[in-house]
Design a protein around this motif. Sequence first.
Motif, mmCIF file in Angstrom:
data_model
loop_
_atom_site.group_PDB
_atom_site.id
_atom_site.type_symbol
_atom_site.label_atom_id
_atom_site.label_comp_id
_atom_site.label_asym_id
_atom_site.label_seq_id
_atom_site.Cartn_x
_atom_site.Cartn_y
_atom_site.Cartn_z
ATOM 1 N N ALA A 45 1.011 -1.149 -0.198
ATOM 2 C CA ALA A 45 -0.131 -0.036 -0.152
ATOM 3 C C ALA A 45 0.688 1.375 -0.076
ATOM 4 C CB ALA A 45 -1.036 0.031 1.352
ATOM 5 N N ASP A 46 2.068 1.428 0.812
ATOM 6 C CA ASP A 46 2.889 2.545 0.756
ATOM 7 C C ASP A 46 3.612 2.755 -0.464
ATOM 8 O OD1 ASP A 46 2.181 3.010 3.662
ATOM 9 O OD2 ASP A 46 3.841 1.898 4.348
ATOM 10 N N THR A 48 2.575 1.414 -3.486
ATOM 11 C CA THR A 48 2.029 1.928 -4.486
ATOM 12 C C THR A 48 1.560 3.338 -4.487
ATOM 13 O OG1 THR A 48 0.012 0.979 -3.772
ATOM 14 C CG2 THR A 48 1.175 -0.549 -5.160
ATOM 15 N N GLN A 49 1.283 3.840 -3.459
ATOM 16 C CA GLN A 49 0.825 5.115 -3.137
ATOM 17 C C GLN A 49 2.103 6.019 -3.490
ATOM 18 O OE1 GLN A 49 -0.693 6.370 0.671
ATOM 19 N NE2 GLN A 49 -0.925 8.380 0.066
ATOM 20 N N SER A 54 -0.924 0.981 -9.287
ATOM 21 C CA SER A 54 -1.973 0.342 -8.567
ATOM 22 C C SER A 54 -1.280 -0.910 -8.425
ATOM 23 C CB SER A 54 -3.156 0.317 -9.031
ATOM 24 O OG SER A 54 -3.125 -0.401 -10.440
#
Length: 62
Positions: A45-46, A48-49, A54
């Motif tokens: 999550a970190d 990809t952000q 995505s």
Amino acid sequence: MNPTRHDDPAASGKGPSTRHGRACDGLRSLLLSGSFAPGARLTEADLTQRFGVSPSERTVAA
């Protein structure tokens, strides 16, 4: 040891042309520069952000 691979587009001066390639190069640069503390947890999550991709865009790196 030279961390740049010969089959890496960035090695030719062209740089990566896809988001995936730019994310891989960005992560490689951060890892080699010591931007993360040893043992730091890197979550999907970190990352990809951070790199603007995505999870569905990821592929298995060869």
